[in-house]
Design a protein around this motif. Structure first.
Motif, PDB file in Angstrom:
ATOM      1  N   ILE A 461       0.884  -1.124   0.149  1.00 33.47           N
ATOM      2  CA  ILE A 461      -0.122  -0.056   0.396  1.00 33.47           C
ATOM      3  C   ILE A 461       0.667   1.039   0.232  1.00 33.47           C
ATOM      4  N   GLY A 462       0.474   2.154  -0.550  1.00 32.94           N
ATOM      5  CA  GLY A 462       1.659   3.250  -1.041  1.00 32.94           C
ATOM      6  C   GLY A 462       0.341   5.057  -0.580  1.00 32.94           C
ATOM      7  N   VAL A 463       1.630   5.559  -0.355  1.00 35.46           N
ATOM      8  CA  VAL A 463       3.051   5.480  -0.162  1.00 35.46           C
ATOM      9  C   VAL A 463       3.268   5.703   1.131  1.00 35.46           C
ATOM     10  N   GLU A 464       4.240   5.428   1.875  1.00 34.35           N
ATOM     11  CA  GLU A 464       4.841   5.128   3.063  1.00 34.35           C
ATOM     12  C   GLU A 464       6.905   6.563   3.259  1.00 34.35           C
ATOM     13  N   SER A 465       5.879   7.371   2.957  1.00 36.17           N
ATOM     14  CA  SER A 465       7.161   8.575   2.799  1.00 36.17           C
ATOM     15  C   SER A 465       7.679   9.653   4.041  1.00 36.17           C
ATOM     16  N   ARG A 466       6.636   9.475   5.191  1.00 40.96           N
ATOM     17  CA  ARG A 466       6.895  10.486   6.021  1.00 40.96           C
ATOM     18  C   ARG A 466       8.265   9.357   7.249  1.00 40.96           C
ATOM     19  N   THR A 467       8.954   9.001   6.695  1.00 45.17           N
ATOM     20  CA  THR A 467       9.783   8.361   7.840  1.00 45.17           C
ATOM     21  C   THR A 467      10.962   8.969   8.342  1.00 45.17           C
ATOM     22  N   SER A 468      11.334  10.372   7.921  1.00 41.34           N
ATOM     23  CA  SER A 468      11.803  11.072   8.822  1.00 41.34           C
ATOM     24  C   SER A 468      11.708  12.191   8.277  1.00 41.34           C
ATOM     25  N   SER A 469      12.342  13.377   8.347  1.00 38.70           N
ATOM     26  CA  SER A 469      12.397  14.834   7.717  1.00 38.70           C
ATOM     27  C   SER A 469      13.641  14.654   6.447  1.00 38.70           C
ATOM     28  N   PRO A 470      13.023  15.220   5.351  1.00 41.48           N
ATOM     29  CA  PRO A 470      14.459  15.120   4.396  1.00 41.48           C
ATOM     30  C   PRO A 470      15.122  16.569   4.166  1.00 41.48           C
ATOM     31  N   VAL A 471      14.759  16.951   5.552  1.00 40.05           N
ATOM     32  CA  VAL A 471      15.023  18.548   6.111  1.00 40.05           C
ATOM     33  C   VAL A 471      15.924  18.016   7.471  1.00 40.05           C
ATOM     34  N   CYS A 472      17.057  19.169   7.362  1.00 42.55           N
ATOM     35  CA  CYS A 472      18.140  19.098   8.432  1.00 42.55           C
ATOM     36  C   CYS A 472      17.912  20.908   8.810  1.00 42.55           C
ATOM     37  N   ILE A 473      17.837  20.869  10.314  1.00 44.88           N
ATOM     38  CA  ILE A 473      17.905  22.164  10.673  1.00 44.88           C
ATOM     39  C   ILE A 473      18.936  22.599  11.615  1.00 44.88           C
ATOM     40  N   PRO A 474      20.327  23.162  11.077  1.00 49.19           N
ATOM     41  CA  PRO A 474      21.485  22.605  11.409  1.00 49.19           C
ATOM     42  C   PRO A 474      22.158  23.347  13.186  1.00 49.19           C
ATOM     43  N   ARG A 475      22.338  23.247  13.808  1.00 47.94           N
ATOM     44  CA  ARG A 475      23.342  23.752  15.207  1.00 47.94           C
ATOM     45  C   ARG A 475      23.790  23.631  15.391  1.00 47.94           C
ATOM     46  N   ASN A 476      25.025  24.561  17.165  1.00 47.63           N
ATOM     47  CA  ASN A 476      25.968  24.287  17.036  1.00 47.63           C
ATOM     48  C   ASN A 476      26.203  23.786  18.811  1.00 47.63           C
ATOM     49  N   GLU A 477      27.266  24.084  19.341  1.00 49.05           N
ATOM     50  CA  GLU A 477      27.745  22.695  19.919  1.00 49.05           C
ATOM     51  C   GLU A 477      26.854  22.994  21.113  1.00 49.05           C
ATOM     52  N   GLN A 478      26.106  24.551  21.507  1.00 46.52           N
ATOM     53  CA  GLN A 478      24.626  24.976  21.876  1.00 46.52           C
ATOM     54  C   GLN A 478      23.616  24.319  22.082  1.00 46.52           C
ATOM     55  N   LEU A 479      23.516  23.821  20.876  1.00 44.44           N
ATOM     56  CA  LEU A 479      22.005  23.030  20.330  1.00 44.44           C
ATOM     57  C   LEU A 479      21.742  24.525  19.608  1.00 44.44           C
ATOM     58  N   ALA A 480      22.228  25.866  19.758  1.00 45.07           N
ATOM     59  CA  ALA A 480      21.018  26.116  19.074  1.00 45.07           C
ATOM     60  C   ALA A 480      21.669  26.641  17.669  1.00 45.07           C
ATOM     61  N   HIS A 481      21.202  27.223  16.620  1.00 45.06           N
ATOM     62  CA  HIS A 481      20.873  26.714  15.747  1.00 45.06           C
ATOM     63  C   HIS A 481      21.588  28.268  14.711  1.00 45.06           C
ATOM     64  N   PRO A 482      23.268  28.338  14.429  1.00 44.94           N
ATOM     65  CA  PRO A 482      24.457  28.751  14.536  1.00 44.94           C
ATOM     66  C   PRO A 482      23.971  30.521  13.727  1.00 44.94           C
ATOM     67  N   GLN A 483      22.966  30.320  13.038  1.00 39.43           N
ATOM     68  CA  GLN A 483      22.847  31.566  12.412  1.00 39.43           C
ATOM     69  C   GLN A 483      21.481  32.674  13.442  1.00 39.43           C
ATOM     70  N   VAL A 484      21.199  32.060  14.858  1.00 40.60           N
ATOM     71  CA  VAL A 484      19.756  32.560  15.212  1.00 40.60           C
ATOM     72  C   VAL A 484      19.891  31.949  16.668  1.00 40.60           C
ATOM     73  N   SER A 485      20.402  32.654  18.060  1.00 42.43           N
ATOM     74  CA  SER A 485      21.161  32.170  18.583  1.00 42.43           C
ATOM     75  C   SER A 485      20.235  31.766  19.398  1.00 42.43           C
ATOM     76  N   ASN A 486      18.566  31.807  19.694  1.00 47.90           N
ATOM     77  CA  ASN A 486      17.617  31.519  20.480  1.00 47.90           C
ATOM     78  C   ASN A 486      16.815  30.807  20.071  1.00 47.90           C
ATOM     79  N   LEU A 487      17.465  30.112  19.121  1.00 47.57           N
ATOM     80  CA  LEU A 487      16.851  28.933  17.990  1.00 47.57           C
ATOM     81  C   LEU A 487      16.964  27.693  18.929  1.00 47.57           C
ATOM     82  N   PHE A 488      16.117  26.357  19.123  1.00 48.06           N
ATOM     83  CA  PHE A 488      17.153  25.947  19.313  1.00 48.06           C
ATOM     84  C   PHE A 488      16.184  24.658  18.345  1.00 48.06           C
ATOM     85  N   PRO A 489      16.712  24.135  17.210  1.00 48.71           N
ATOM     86  CA  PRO A 489      16.223  23.373  16.709  1.00 48.71           C
ATOM     87  C   PRO A 489      16.334  21.806  17.643  1.00 48.71           C
TER      88      PRO A 489
END
Length: 518
Positions: A461-489
């Protein structure tokens, strides 16, 4: 004195009263009267051979009382007047982020686009019965996220990301059965999860947190590399200090919003394929080596399959014994299928996603003009194709398993648990070659690994398409986005989790990171 030991118990022995006590005394060569208590730490089934064995790991208390207190104590504080942390999304990542905020003395303000679990049920009924998808309230969006109405499987391989036992004990604290602390592949069940989720909500509210349902975020006001405020669909705006973004893998509007605002995203490999559905009795007979009904002490059998086909992994995903298939689309004009099971796993069917690994850098060159969103656009195209092939409703395109592999249109289909209905379609020719050809070879190999799996009695039966996100929102060692310091993906939507447990652990980590940024 406490001793941890392993025991192997046959099915016949499992029926004997006090068998663990008897076996523990034998294993330790002590009198049974000296054993003051036994705590089961882990239980699993070894069905690799015809003689099926229950494997136990137990703690034996010798002349020492069995402790009654949980290993964890959750120190929830009154945070009514505390500093706030805003959390967008109330799935497993968002829920555990909110609970952790309260433990740390911060007030969580949760913003959830969907409805609470009770009101959400009406929208699920509308998908199944009327084929109408509410884009804010469906099997993916709403209180508890996709996990609430898609099974509650708690198995994870993410043992290095956090304290799995803590996650489980918090679920038990909020009403889940303590059996999840023991089972090797723990599972709560679709019918019981809503109450657990409701209890989590009540904890958050009782200790001073806020939860705003039917509140979709549509924009961020960003100045000096920080989110200053959040704007909602109803036109209102809320000032923020720190934001945990836990919107899940299906919140495409958030990916589009971030991309439009030139906030860095990354394309991420993922997997897509189909759901395969067998009569549960077939899977039982294969796994338990029994031609008839399985033994009453055995749960409905599951399976896990993986095979490399033309340099790509083909594997089972989210296997649901005794379960049913559900429509998991988040918008009209698309068909997406997922699987779930009730707590007793007593449905007549077994289903599993069988998916193909997709390397976004190699496999999707025709979509390169979409940049970092190419995987998302590819995902959408297959879901639209399934919608058309299924008859332009939530009915799903389907084919008998053997017909799919042999390249034949199915004249009729097997009975199915999928409520919106099935329409026969030539999935062997409709699916892109990079998926379809690998699935066909994969099913042949799986039939060799599990004799009886490859059968005309199974549907795909089709389709099984939402296994995981096809997009990654990057974050730094502090788990914040490298461009937005108070956004935690956070969680599955950020690309940092792959299920309830890993998302919950990531939610806790992001709460800790956001609290340190305050």
């Amino acid at each position: 004195m406490v001793k941890d030991i392993q025991l192997r118990i046959s099915i016949e022995e499992e029926t004997i009263a006090d068998i663990l006590l008897i076996k523990a005394a034998q294993a330790l060569s002590i009198n049974r009267k000296n054993i003051t208590g036994i705590k089961v730490l882990r239980k699993s089934i070894d069905a690799r051979k015809p003689t099926i064995i229950f494997n136990y790991k137990i703690a034996v208390y010798i002349k020492e009382p069995l402790p009654k207190v949980s290993e964890y104590q959750f120190d929830y504080k009154d945070v009514s007047n505390s500093k706030s942390i805003h959390i967008i999304g109330f799935g497993p990542a968002g829920m555990y982020a909110a609970l952790r905020c309260i433990e740390l003395g911060f007030k969580p303000i949760v913003l959830e686009r969907g409805k609470n679990v009770k009101d959400r049920r009406r929208d699920l009924k509308a998908i199944n019965r009327d084929h109408f998808v509410n884009e804010d309230s469906n099997y993916c969006f709403g209180e508890g996220g996709a996990g609430t109405y898609s099974d509650g499987k708690l198995y994870t391989r993410s043992l290095k990301r956090g304290d799995v036992r803590r996650i489980f004990e918090n679920l038990v604290f909020h009403g889940a059965t303590d059996q999840i602390l023991v089972d090797a592949h723990p599972h709560i069940g679709t019918n019981k999860l809503p109450k657990v989720v409701q209890n989590v909500r009540e904890t958050i509210l009782n200790f001073g947190g806020e939860i705003h349902f039917e509140t979709r975020v549509v924009d961020f006001v960003i100045r000096n590399k920080k989110i200053q405020s959040i704007q909602f669909q109803n036109g209102k705006e809320m000032t923020v200090k720190n934001v945990i973004l836990a919107t899940g893998h299906s919140a495409r509007d958030i990916f589009y919003l971030l991309h439009k605002k030139q906030i860095a995203l990354e394309a991420k490999s993922f997997a897509m394929g189909v759901r395969v559905e067998h009569p549960q009795q077939i899977i039982d007979s294969i796994q338990y080596h029994c031609p008839g009904e399985r033994h009453e002490l055995l749960p409905p059998a599951s399976y896990s399959l993986v095979q490399q086909v033309n340099n790509r992994g083909v594997y089972s995903f989210c296997m649901c014994p005794g379960g049913f298939i559900v429509p998991a689309a988040t918008d009209n004009g698309e068909v997406v299928v997922n699987g779930m099971s009730p707590s007793k796993r007593n449905n007549l069917f077994a289903n599993s996603g069988i998916v193909v690994e997709i390397n976004v850098d190699v496999d999707l060159q025709k979509y390169d003009h979409f940049g970092v969103l190419k995987g998302l656009e590819y995902q959408k195209d297959l879901e639209k194709l399934a919608f058309t092939a299924g008859g332009r409703s939530q009915a799903a395109p389907a084919q008998r398993l053997t017909d799919f592999v042999e390249g034949k249109l199915s004249g009729d289909l097997n009975p199915s648990s999928y409520q919106p209905g099935l329409n026969s379609a030539p999935l062997h020719s409709l699916l892109p070659k990079l998926i379809g050809s690998r699935l066909r070879k994969g099913f042949e190999v799986f039939g060799q690994k599990m004799k009886g799996y490859y059968t005309s009695e199974a549907n795909i039966i089709g389709v099984e398409s939402r296994t995981s996100s096809p997009v990654c929102i990057p974050r730094n060692e502090q788990l914040a986005h490298p461009q937005v310091s108070n956004l935690f993906p956070c969680g599955e939507g950020g690309g940092y989790a792959g299920g309830i447990v890993s998302a919950a652990m990531d939610g806790e980590r992001c709460a800790e990171a956001a609290s340190q940024n305050s």
